[in-house]
Scaffold this motif. Sequence first.
Motif, PDB file in Angstrom:
ATOM      1  N   GLU A 348       0.827  -1.205   0.000  1.00  0.00           N
ATOM      2  CA  GLU A 348       0.000   0.000   0.000  1.00  0.00           C
ATOM      3  C   GLU A 348       0.857   1.250   0.000  1.00  0.00           C
ATOM      4  O   GLU A 348       0.607   2.198  -0.760  1.00  0.00           O
ATOM      5  N   ALA A 349       1.892   1.270   0.826  1.00  0.00           N
ATOM      6  CA  ALA A 349       2.784   2.435   0.854  1.00  0.00           C
ATOM      7  C   ALA A 349       3.519   2.588  -0.469  1.00  0.00           C
ATOM      8  O   ALA A 349       3.733   3.711  -0.949  1.00  0.00           O
ATOM      9  N   ARG A 352       1.290   4.243  -3.033  1.00  0.00           N
ATOM     10  CA  ARG A 352       1.175   5.683  -2.789  1.00  0.00           C
ATOM     11  C   ARG A 352       2.413   6.417  -3.287  1.00  0.00           C
ATOM     12  O   ARG A 352       2.312   7.508  -3.859  1.00  0.00           O
ATOM     13  N   ARG A 356       2.497   9.473  -5.996  1.00  0.00           N
ATOM     14  CA  ARG A 356       3.143  10.749  -5.686  1.00  0.00           C
ATOM     15  C   ARG A 356       4.243  11.056  -6.688  1.00  0.00           C
ATOM     16  O   ARG A 356       4.401  12.191  -7.146  1.00  0.00           O
ATOM     17  N   GLU A 380      -3.787  12.708  -1.389  1.00  0.00           N
ATOM     18  CA  GLU A 380      -3.750  11.729  -0.297  1.00  0.00           C
ATOM     19  C   GLU A 380      -5.154  11.253   0.062  1.00  0.00           C
ATOM     20  O   GLU A 380      -5.390  10.067   0.283  1.00  0.00           O
ATOM     21  N   ALA A 381      -6.100  12.207   0.122  1.00  0.00           N
ATOM     22  CA  ALA A 381      -7.477  11.841   0.472  1.00  0.00           C
ATOM     23  C   ALA A 381      -8.091  10.926  -0.585  1.00  0.00           C
ATOM     24  O   ALA A 381      -8.816   9.988  -0.268  1.00  0.00           O
ATOM     25  N   GLU A 382      -7.793  11.202  -1.856  1.00  0.00           N
ATOM     26  CA  GLU A 382      -8.307  10.362  -2.935  1.00  0.00           C
ATOM     27  C   GLU A 382      -7.753   8.939  -2.806  1.00  0.00           C
ATOM     28  O   GLU A 382      -8.485   7.949  -2.969  1.00  0.00           O
ATOM     29  N   LEU A 383      -6.474   8.821  -2.511  1.00  0.00           N
ATOM     30  CA  LEU A 383      -5.859   7.493  -2.394  1.00  0.00           C
ATOM     31  C   LEU A 383      -6.384   6.731  -1.192  1.00  0.00           C
ATOM     32  O   LEU A 383      -6.587   5.506  -1.254  1.00  0.00           O
ATOM     33  N   GLU A 384      -6.631   7.433  -0.108  1.00  0.00           N
ATOM     34  CA  GLU A 384      -7.178   6.766   1.089  1.00  0.00           C
ATOM     35  C   GLU A 384      -8.585   6.248   0.826  1.00  0.00           C
ATOM     36  O   GLU A 384      -8.982   5.224   1.397  1.00  0.00           O
ATOM     37  N   ALA A 385      -9.323   6.927  -0.036  1.00  0.00           N
ATOM     38  CA  ALA A 385     -10.719   6.545  -0.289  1.00  0.00           C
ATOM     39  C   ALA A 385     -10.833   5.144  -0.902  1.00  0.00           C
ATOM     40  O   ALA A 385     -11.837   4.464  -0.710  1.00  0.00           O
ATOM     41  N   GLY A 387      -8.138   2.935  -0.613  1.00  0.00           N
ATOM     42  CA  GLY A 387      -7.149   2.086   0.030  1.00  0.00           C
ATOM     43  C   GLY A 387      -5.886   1.877  -0.759  1.00  0.00           C
ATOM     44  O   GLY A 387      -5.223   0.849  -0.634  1.00  0.00           O
TER      45      GLY A 387
END
Length: 388
Positions: A348-349, A352, A356, A380-385, A387
Amino acid sequence: MADNNVAEALREGTVIPAASRAERFTSYDVEAFEAPRGREENWRFTPMKRLRGLHDGTAVASGEAIVEIESADDLVVETVGRDDSRLGVAGVPSDRIAAQAYSAFGKATIVTVPKETSAAKPAVLRTQGPGEGKVAFGHLQVRAEAFSKATIVLDHVGSGTYADNVEFVIGDSANITVVSVQDWADDAVHVSEQHLKLGRDAKLKHIVITLGGDLVRVSPTATFADRGGDVEMLGLYFADSGQHQEHRLFVDHAVPNCKSRVMYKGALQGDDAHTVWVGDVLIRAAAEATDTYELNRNLVLTPGARADSIPNLEIETGEIEGAGHASATGRFDDEQLFYLQSRGIGEEAARRLVVRGFFHEILVKIDVPEVRERLEAAIEAELEAVGV
């Protein structure tokens, strides 16, 4: 009006092919354009039903978009009527919605950077949509007088249906950065034609950032009034489920010794997320020693999303410095992921970091820290949505 052959083709359901951009029709008169049906080259990617009548005249102004000005102490800000002779000098509407917006706005905002002024800090012009279920039309002009320097942020927020024309009149040897942020609420529809006109030895960095809205279509056109003009057109967009984001650029090189660079990058995720990028560059016969290049990259993060990318380059003279284009759409680079994971970074990291890194080339060119940080947080918020 469209000629008989085009009208007949529309009745038969044929997709109307693209003509040379040198023959592009423009007019301030909305009735000079046929109502598009979605089969024309200029409209074939756009979901017409989601335009809420902006394209066929059924959308009538029922609200007002409010423009708020911040940090513009070094600039001159005016609200003017439709009869102001300065309006319309940067370009002429090239489609029916732009002509409708030009015909329907009540008052316009003109922001002037005075001659030889170097603005101390970025000016922010925040446009608040007319509200859910309402329609508004607008007009904004930014005028940079000779040898001026400034950064201007156009921030679009709120709800509603909004169509506008935005003009940038960049005087001789002026150096201007513009950041146009489309961060609308989920219900918003925004169709914007932006006209960029550069004077002798003028420099313009034009950045488009599209994040929010149900349907957003931004069409910047750059023209050169004299030699030595230098335009850099950058874009970053991130589409979620159901969003339609469309960017159509046209760089018209008609005078010698001018330079243009275009770089747009987009990511998309979720079912029916759709992005469209069309980049047209025309080098006319008189535009010797032109130097131009355009690039578009798209990163598809999940199944069910679609990106269309179409670069077009027309050259009418062989006496140029250079010209080229590139376009690519793909998913995560497995080799990059493997490299990061092999060094102890979780999947996951690692994903991301890849995203980026994909956007980094655009982010570092945004010279306004507040905008850059806001954009990084939004990514960041889009990626968290999902996972990622």
